[in-house]
Design a protein around this motif. Structure first.
Motif, PDB file in Angstrom:
ATOM      1  N   MET A 153       0.841  -1.193   0.000  1.00 59.64           N
ATOM      2  CA  MET A 153       0.000   0.000   0.000  1.00 59.64           C
ATOM      3  C   MET A 153       0.881   1.251   0.000  1.00 59.64           C
ATOM      4  O   MET A 153       1.853   1.324   0.728  1.00 59.64           O
ATOM      5  CB  MET A 153      -0.900  -0.024   1.240  1.00 59.64           C
ATOM      6  CG  MET A 153      -1.827   1.115   1.296  1.00 59.64           C
ATOM      7  SD  MET A 153      -3.001   0.734   2.614  1.00 59.64           S
ATOM      8  CE  MET A 153      -3.864   2.176   2.715  1.00 59.64           C
ATOM      9  N   VAL A 154       0.532   2.203  -0.827  1.00 64.24           N
ATOM     10  CA  VAL A 154       1.286   3.439  -0.968  1.00 64.24           C
ATOM     11  C   VAL A 154       0.882   4.394   0.145  1.00 64.24           C
ATOM     12  O   VAL A 154      -0.297   4.540   0.461  1.00 64.24           O
ATOM     13  CB  VAL A 154       0.996   4.070  -2.351  1.00 64.24           C
ATOM     14  CG1 VAL A 154       1.738   5.372  -2.515  1.00 64.24           C
ATOM     15  CG2 VAL A 154       1.354   3.102  -3.461  1.00 64.24           C
ATOM     16  N   SER A 155       1.863   5.021   0.752  1.00 61.33           N
ATOM     17  CA  SER A 155       1.553   5.940   1.852  1.00 61.33           C
ATOM     18  C   SER A 155       1.073   7.289   1.303  1.00 61.33           C
ATOM     19  O   SER A 155       1.415   7.693   0.186  1.00 61.33           O
ATOM     20  CB  SER A 155       2.788   6.150   2.727  1.00 61.33           C
ATOM     21  OG  SER A 155       3.711   6.968   2.062  1.00 61.33           O
ATOM     22  N   LEU A 190       2.678   9.782  -1.709  1.00 57.72           N
ATOM     23  CA  LEU A 190       1.907  10.382  -2.803  1.00 57.72           C
ATOM     24  C   LEU A 190       2.067  11.899  -2.839  1.00 57.72           C
ATOM     25  O   LEU A 190       2.233  12.496  -3.908  1.00 57.72           O
ATOM     26  CB  LEU A 190       0.430  10.019  -2.676  1.00 57.72           C
ATOM     27  CG  LEU A 190       0.062   8.566  -2.989  1.00 57.72           C
ATOM     28  CD1 LEU A 190      -1.400   8.311  -2.642  1.00 57.72           C
ATOM     29  CD2 LEU A 190       0.321   8.262  -4.455  1.00 57.72           C
ATOM     30  N   LEU A 191       2.017  12.508  -1.655  1.00 54.47           N
ATOM     31  CA  LEU A 191       2.181  13.969  -1.582  1.00 54.47           C
ATOM     32  C   LEU A 191       3.574  14.384  -2.035  1.00 54.47           C
ATOM     33  O   LEU A 191       3.731  15.385  -2.745  1.00 54.47           O
ATOM     34  CB  LEU A 191       1.900  14.467  -0.167  1.00 54.47           C
ATOM     35  CG  LEU A 191       0.429  14.448   0.259  1.00 54.47           C
ATOM     36  CD1 LEU A 191       0.303  14.830   1.723  1.00 54.47           C
ATOM     37  CD2 LEU A 191      -0.391  15.371  -0.613  1.00 54.47           C
ATOM     38  N   GLU A 192       4.594  13.633  -1.640  1.00 54.84           N
ATOM     39  CA  GLU A 192       5.955  13.944  -2.050  1.00 54.84           C
ATOM     40  C   GLU A 192       6.104  13.827  -3.567  1.00 54.84           C
ATOM     41  O   GLU A 192       6.777  14.647  -4.206  1.00 54.84           O
ATOM     42  CB  GLU A 192       6.959  13.033  -1.343  1.00 54.84           C
ATOM     43  CG  GLU A 192       7.168  13.400   0.114  1.00 54.84           C
ATOM     44  CD  GLU A 192       8.112  12.427   0.828  1.00 54.84           C
ATOM     45  OE1 GLU A 192       8.642  11.490   0.187  1.00 54.84           O
ATOM     46  OE2 GLU A 192       8.318  12.632   2.026  1.00 54.84           O
ATOM     47  N   ALA A 193       5.483  12.814  -4.162  1.00 53.99           N
ATOM     48  CA  ALA A 193       5.545  12.636  -5.612  1.00 53.99           C
ATOM     49  C   ALA A 193       4.876  13.806  -6.322  1.00 53.99           C
ATOM     50  O   ALA A 193       5.394  14.330  -7.320  1.00 53.99           O
ATOM     51  CB  ALA A 193       4.886  11.316  -6.011  1.00 53.99           C
ATOM     52  N   LYS A 194       3.718  14.240  -5.826  1.00 57.86           N
ATOM     53  CA  LYS A 194       3.015  15.382  -6.427  1.00 57.86           C
ATOM     54  C   LYS A 194       3.828  16.668  -6.245  1.00 57.86           C
ATOM     55  O   LYS A 194       3.887  17.502  -7.144  1.00 57.86           O
ATOM     56  CB  LYS A 194       1.625  15.539  -5.823  1.00 57.86           C
ATOM     57  CG  LYS A 194       0.658  14.451  -6.303  1.00 57.86           C
ATOM     58  CD  LYS A 194      -0.763  14.839  -5.988  1.00 57.86           C
ATOM     59  CE  LYS A 194      -1.703  13.783  -6.497  1.00 57.86           C
ATOM     60  NZ  LYS A 194      -2.177  14.092  -7.839  1.00 57.86           N
ATOM     61  N   GLU A 195       4.452  16.810  -5.091  1.00 55.31           N
ATOM     62  CA  GLU A 195       5.284  17.987  -4.828  1.00 55.31           C
ATOM     63  C   GLU A 195       6.470  18.024  -5.798  1.00 55.31           C
ATOM     64  O   GLU A 195       6.790  19.069  -6.359  1.00 55.31           O
ATOM     65  CB  GLU A 195       5.789  17.943  -3.380  1.00 55.31           C
ATOM     66  CG  GLU A 195       6.613  19.138  -2.975  1.00 55.31           C
ATOM     67  CD  GLU A 195       7.086  19.061  -1.533  1.00 55.31           C
ATOM     68  OE1 GLU A 195       8.164  19.615  -1.262  1.00 55.31           O
ATOM     69  OE2 GLU A 195       6.387  18.451  -0.700  1.00 55.31           O
ATOM     70  N   THR A 196       7.099  16.894  -6.011  1.00 52.35           N
ATOM     71  CA  THR A 196       8.233  16.805  -6.942  1.00 52.35           C
ATOM     72  C   THR A 196       7.777  17.167  -8.356  1.00 52.35           C
ATOM     73  O   THR A 196       8.454  17.924  -9.065  1.00 52.35           O
ATOM     74  CB  THR A 196       8.844  15.383  -6.919  1.00 52.35           C
ATOM     75  OG1 THR A 196       9.292  15.113  -5.584  1.00 52.35           O
ATOM     76  CG2 THR A 196       9.999  15.267  -7.879  1.00 52.35           C
ATOM     77  N   ALA A 197       6.637  16.647  -8.761  1.00 54.21           N
ATOM     78  CA  ALA A 197       6.108  16.957 -10.089  1.00 54.21           C
ATOM     79  C   ALA A 197       5.806  18.446 -10.220  1.00 54.21           C
ATOM     80  O   ALA A 197       6.100  19.068 -11.255  1.00 54.21           O
ATOM     81  CB  ALA A 197       4.852  16.128 -10.364  1.00 54.21           C
ATOM     82  N   ALA A 198       5.231  19.044  -9.182  1.00 50.51           N
ATOM     83  CA  ALA A 198       4.913  20.474  -9.194  1.00 50.51           C
ATOM     84  C   ALA A 198       6.188  21.299  -9.283  1.00 50.51           C
ATOM     85  O   ALA A 198       6.248  22.293 -10.016  1.00 50.51           O
ATOM     86  CB  ALA A 198       4.111  20.852  -7.954  1.00 50.51           C
ATOM     87  N   ARG A 199       7.229  20.905  -8.561  1.00 50.12           N
ATOM     88  CA  ARG A 199       8.507  21.624  -8.625  1.00 50.12           C
ATOM     89  C   ARG A 199       9.101  21.557 -10.032  1.00 50.12           C
ATOM     90  O   ARG A 199       9.672  22.534 -10.523  1.00 50.12           O
ATOM     91  CB  ARG A 199       9.495  21.054  -7.616  1.00 50.12           C
ATOM     92  CG  ARG A 199       9.170  21.400  -6.179  1.00 50.12           C
ATOM     93  CD  ARG A 199      10.234  20.856  -5.224  1.00 50.12           C
ATOM     94  NE  ARG A 199       9.799  20.893  -3.862  1.00 50.12           N
ATOM     95  CZ  ARG A 199       9.825  21.966  -3.083  1.00 50.12           C
ATOM     96  NH1 ARG A 199      10.260  23.105  -3.574  1.00 50.12           N
ATOM     97  NH2 ARG A 199       9.404  21.908  -1.836  1.00 50.12           N
TER      98      ARG A 199
END
Length: 166
Positions: A1-3, A7-16
């Motif tokens: 299961m993904v934490s 998920l938030l860190e992945a979205k943050e990286t994509a946004a950066r």
């Protein structure tokens, strides 16, 4: 299961990454704009120089004033960037009037758009005030005026407006 944090860190990286890409694009566009403005400036100087050589300094100055005061390609008045030695006489007539009022009000700490509108002989209604505010902001953007306090305009350089009738 993904934490959830993962998920938030992945979205943050994509946004950066998106932000960085957009910053690079904005920098590229600003550089392109700077080059285009510099090219235009060179063309204006070349035209003025050729006119001066062909017609003499007095005729060239009158022609430059007349051309700068004319409407631009889409009926927009041309407000050139201020540079050393450039007189407010190159501004369109209405902008010369704005500069004269700003010059007169400089000693009092500047002029607000509403007062500027009234001094130009216009009715102090929101539409006319906004029109004059836009003109003052354009003068700020082109280096003719400053807005140190929001909504209060002063000339960027002293004595830039010739005396009436000059």
């Amino acid at each position: 299961m993904v934490s959830v944090l993962g998920l938030l860190e992945a979205k943050e990286t994509a946004a950066r990454e998106v932000i960085e890409r957009l910053r690079e694009e904005a920098d590229r566009l600003l550089a392109e704009l700077g080059e285009a403005e510099a090219g235009l400036e060179r063309l204006v100087i070349a035209r003025e120089t050729v006119a001066e050589v062909l017609n003499g300094p007095a005729v060239a100055a009158r022609e430059a004033v007349a051309k700068e005061a004319d409407a631009g390609p889409a009926g927009v008045m041309v407000v050139p960037r201020h540079r050393e030695g450039l007189s407010a006489r190159v501004l369109p007539e209405e902008y010369q009037r704005v500069m004269a009022v700003l010059e007169a009000g400089a000693a009092g700490g500047g002029v607000r758009a509403r007062d500027l509108t009234v001094a130009l002989g216009r009715e102090a209604v929101p539409a006319k005030i906004e029109c004059v505010r836009s003109m003052a902001k354009r003068l700020v953007a082109r280096g003719w005026a400053v807005e140190e306090t929001p909504g209060v305009f002063t000339p960027a350089v002293a004595s830039v407006v010739p005396a009436a009738g000059a």
